[in-house]
Structures are given as C-alpha cells and as structure tokens.
Design an enzyme around this catalytic site. Structure first.
Site, PDB file in Angstrom:
ATOM      1  N   ASP A 175      52.489  46.560  42.927  1.00 49.35           N
ATOM      2  CA  ASP A 175      52.904  47.418  44.051  1.00 49.35           C
ATOM      3  C   ASP A 175      53.191  46.569  45.285  1.00 49.35           C
ATOM      4  OD1 ASP A 175      52.729  49.815  42.682  1.00 49.35           O
ATOM      5  OD2 ASP A 175      51.628  50.813  44.292  1.00 49.35           O
ATOM      6  N   ASP A 227      42.587  37.432  45.255  1.00 49.10           N
ATOM      7  CA  ASP A 227      42.650  37.710  46.700  1.00 49.10           C
ATOM      8  C   ASP A 227      43.622  36.750  47.381  1.00 49.10           C
ATOM      9  OD1 ASP A 227      40.836  35.720  46.012  1.00 49.10           O
ATOM     10  OD2 ASP A 227      39.325  36.285  47.494  1.00 49.10           O
ATOM     11  N   TYR A 232      40.950  49.849  32.770  1.00 47.13           N
ATOM     12  CA  TYR A 232      41.641  51.103  32.455  1.00 47.13           C
ATOM     13  C   TYR A 232      41.150  51.736  31.162  1.00 47.13           C
ATOM     14  CZ  TYR A 232      45.267  50.877  36.044  1.00 47.13           C
ATOM     15  OH  TYR A 232      45.939  50.879  37.227  1.00 47.13           O
ATOM     16  N   ASP A 255      48.195  46.006  38.427  1.00 48.39           N
ATOM     17  CA  ASP A 255      48.567  47.294  39.039  1.00 48.39           C
ATOM     18  C   ASP A 255      48.721  47.108  40.545  1.00 48.39           C
ATOM     19  OD1 ASP A 255      48.942  50.123  39.286  1.00 48.39           O
ATOM     20  OD2 ASP A 255      46.879  50.259  40.006  1.00 48.39           O
ATOM     21  N   LYS A 276      39.846  36.409  38.821  1.00 41.68           N
ATOM     22  CA  LYS A 276      38.759  36.334  39.797  1.00 41.68           C
ATOM     23  C   LYS A 276      37.637  35.547  39.133  1.00 41.68           C
ATOM     24  CE  LYS A 276      36.940  37.491  43.798  1.00 41.68           C
ATOM     25  NZ  LYS A 276      37.429  36.907  45.078  1.00 41.68           N
TER      26      LYS A 276
HETATM   27  C1  IPM Z   1      51.462  52.183  37.371  1.00 40.02           C
HETATM   28  C2  IPM Z   1      50.742  53.416  37.864  1.00 40.02           C
HETATM   29  C3  IPM Z   1      49.751  53.854  36.796  1.00 40.02           C
HETATM   30  C4  IPM Z   1      48.758  52.719  36.592  1.00 40.02           C
HETATM   31  C5  IPM Z   1      49.023  55.171  37.135  1.00 40.02           C
HETATM   32  C6  IPM Z   1      50.014  56.296  37.371  1.00 40.02           C
HETATM   33  C7  IPM Z   1      48.020  55.547  36.090  1.00 40.02           C
HETATM   34  O1  IPM Z   1      50.124  53.157  39.075  1.00 40.02           O
HETATM   35  O2  IPM Z   1      52.152  52.282  36.345  1.00 40.02           O
HETATM   36  O3  IPM Z   1      51.319  51.144  37.988  1.00 40.02           O
HETATM   37  O4  IPM Z   1      47.789  52.611  37.350  1.00 40.02           O
HETATM   38  O5  IPM Z   1      48.981  51.925  35.683  1.00 40.02           O
HETATM   39 MG    MG Z   2      50.519  51.221  39.856  1.00 40.15          MG
END
Ligand code: IPM
Ligand code: MG
Length: 360
Positions: free
Chosen positions: A255, A227, A146, A251, A195
């Site tokens: 999710d 993975d 990032y 990240d 990884k």
């Molecule tokens: C998160 C989001 C952010 C990230 C984006 C919006 C830049 O996906 O907070 O997980 O990738 O960190």
């Molecule tokens: Mg995210």
C-alpha cells in the site's frame, strides 16, 4: 488458442473496471487470433447477498477449472451491516482469503512504477520523483499471520486475542525462488524484508532466503528490516528492484509503495500458484463511494489482464501490446479523474477502455 477465464467482477467499481479489461482482452483476441471464453462468478458482498457466503465451494471449483482468474474487487463500506455485522469468516474479504488459499496462490506480485506522464501526481519531493522508480513487491500470500491459528477468549477474567505467525522453510523457499526468478528478468536485485531482530519467523526467513540466493549468483541480495524499508520507500524508492517479503509486511508495504506512485488506479497485481493458474486483480479496492458513476480508472485492471497474458498464458507480445496501448493513451493526454491534471483530457471509465482497446 482458446483460453477459459473465470471472471469475478465483485463489488463496488469491480463490474465497471472488469468490463473494460474484457473489452481490451477481446481486442487482443481479435488481433492475435485467440479466443477468450469468460465464465462470470460471484465473490464477496454480491455472493453474500446471493448465496449467504462470500465464496461458495462451487465458485472455487469453477475458478480451479479455469485457465486463469480475473478479479475486480470485493468489499464495501464497513457501515454496510448486511456484509459486516457478521462473523469475520463471512465478510466479503474472507472470500478473497479463501480463494487465495484454495487456489494455492502463494506468490503475489505488485508492481509499483512511477509513470513518466504521471510524475506530477507523485507525493514525494520533486527531486526524489525526478529519479523515478520501478519496483515489484513479491509478497507471500498464503501463510503467516493471515492463515495462522487465531482465537479470542477470556484468560483470568481478561479478554485476550491471539494470532499466530508461522512459516516453514518450504513456504519461504518457494516464494524466495519466485522473487529471485523475477529479479533475474529485471535489474537483478532482491531486497528481502523481515524483522529478524525480533521474530523467529523472520530469522528463518533470512536463513532460507540466503540459501536460495546461492543458486542466483547473478542476483544481488540485500536484507532490510521492515521498519527501515517503510522509511526507505519514501526516502529513496529508486533503490528497490524486487522487495521480497512475508504476507503481513507485504500487505502494508505494497500500500505504501502504491501510494508513492500517486496513482493507485494504475497498479496491477498477479497472484501465482505452482501451476499456470493465477489470479489477476488491480491493487486498489472496490471504492464503493464512486461505484456506478463511470469515473473509476480501469487501467489497473487492464494492466492486470496484461499480466495474465504474460504469466498464465505466456503471451508476451500480446501483453506488451496492452502495456504499450496504455502508455500511448497516457502520452496522448487522456486521463480519468483520479490522475487528471491541467491541460489533459478527462475521460470516463468506458471511454478509457475504448481508447486503450483501439490502440491494440
Ligand atoms: C490486499 C487487501 C487484503 C489483504 C484484504 C482485503 C483482506 O488489503 O489484497 O492487500 O489484506 O490481503
Ligand atoms: Mg492490502
């Protein structure tokens, strides 16, 4: 006590859900004798519309001066050309990355918990959901891909893009310490995800995490390749207590972990620095498609405010009160539309906030 909270409602459903979190905080203040002062700041799309940039220096300074930051969500539809037909560093999300870096928020905690009351929403097989799960993802937030150098240029007539993944041992050590500290307060297991079969940065990660682990003999350390971790999260999520991982893997995995709870509208998050200053926001996004309709679930933001009470202000009893109020409202059968199921009572955003505040 008096606390100064920078409030960044942001875009989409941000303002609606932050309003409900403030309602709950105010009730906590009344009950426990604290005063929460709020300073509203702009970030993301609304800041672009107002100031031309997603985060101004003044806003960052105000956030730095506060005791803590409460954030709704930033960003909109990618079709919104006003916000997205611009250089990447001028888009709404760039504001989020800049405030993370600017406030030194290197440790991002994202709990993923399967609520007993919401087990029906879990997309996993019934026998896996029956076991339940309760994990936190400790994601490194200010390093790695990032924030590495990046550029796009033509090399020998071919367009070429470069992103770099860098970690130094200090960055790894400080996030590892946070991971072990939180594991100590939970079920005492850290799964460090990397990884290491391919990446140098992961091999250094694994080495430094092993060193830190020596100071925590009461905590079990396990290493897992990313993975495999993605697979294990759907196969056997109950095995995880603390998942410790770098920025990009965190990240993606966070999710996935939130999705398997079936109720992303319930999941809070905290981003912590080396001081008490933290930034608290729901794990979900700005959901522009449902903004302004009073149907968004405010619980993730309310629970993020609870994390603020716990981690930035050391107000554990107050944080417990908020978390218990949420559980009570759920057990009484109140649901926003995203977690609605048969026989339950459907309520809107503001009503959900009222119900939770009333149970503090
Ligand atoms: C998160 C989001 C952010 C990230 C984006 C919006 C830049 O996906 O907070 O997980 O990738 O960190
Ligand atoms: Mg995210």
């Amino acid at each position: 006590m008096n606390y100064n909270i920078a409030v960044i409602p942001g875009d989409g459903i941000g303002p609606e859900i932050v309003r409900e979190a403030r309602k709950v905080l105010d009730r906590v203040g009344k009950k426990f004798g604290h005063t929460f002062n709020y300073k509203e700041l702009l970030m993301g799309g609304i800041s672009i519309d107002t100031y031309g940039v997603p985060l101004t220096d003044e806003t960052l300074l105000e956030a730095k001066k506060s005791d803590s930051v409460l954030l709704g969500a930033v960003g909109g539809n990618v079709g919104n050309s006003r916000w997205y037909d611009v250089a990447p560093n001028l888009r709404p999300e760039a504001g989020l990355l800049a405030i993370r870096k600017g406030l030194g928020l290197f440790a991002n905690i994202r709990p993923a918990y399967l609520y007993e009351e919401l087990k029906d929403s879990c997309p996993l097989k019934a026998e896996i959901a029956a076991e339940g799960f309760d994990m936190v993802i400790m994601r490194e937030l200010t390093g790695g891909l990032y924030f590495g150098e990046r550029h796009t240029s033509e090399v020998n007539g071919v367009m070429t893009a470069v992103d770099t993944l860098t970690y130094n041992e200090e960055e790894i050590r400080r996030i590892a310490i946070k991971g072990f500290e939180i594991a100590r307060k939970r079920r005492k297991k850290v799964t460090s995800v990397d990884k290491a079969n391919v990446l140098d940065s992961s091999r250094l990660w694994r080495k430094v995490v092993a060193e830190v682990a020596k100071d925590y003999p009461d905590v079990t350390l396990e290493n897992m390749l990313v993975d495999n971790c993605a697979m294990q999260l759907v196969k056997d999520p109950a095995q995880f207590d603390v998942i410790l991982t770098e920025n990009m893997f965190g990240d993606i995995l966070s999710d996935e972990a939130s999705m398997v709870t079936g109720s992303i509208g319930m999941l809070s998050s905290a981003s912590l620095s080396s001081s008490k200053l933290g930034l608290y926001e729901p794990s979900h996004g700005s959901a522009p498609d449902i903004a302004g309709q009073n149907i968004a679930n405010p619980i993730a933001t309310i629970l993020s405010a609870a994390m603020m009470l716990r981690y930035s202000f050391d107000l554990d009893a107050e944080a417990d009160a908020v978390e218990n109020a949420v559980k009570q409202v759920l057990s009484e059968g109140y649901r926003t539309v995203d977690i609605m199921s048969e026989g339950m009572t459907k309520v809107g955003t503001d009503k959900m906030g009222d119900l939770i505040a009333d149970r503090i």
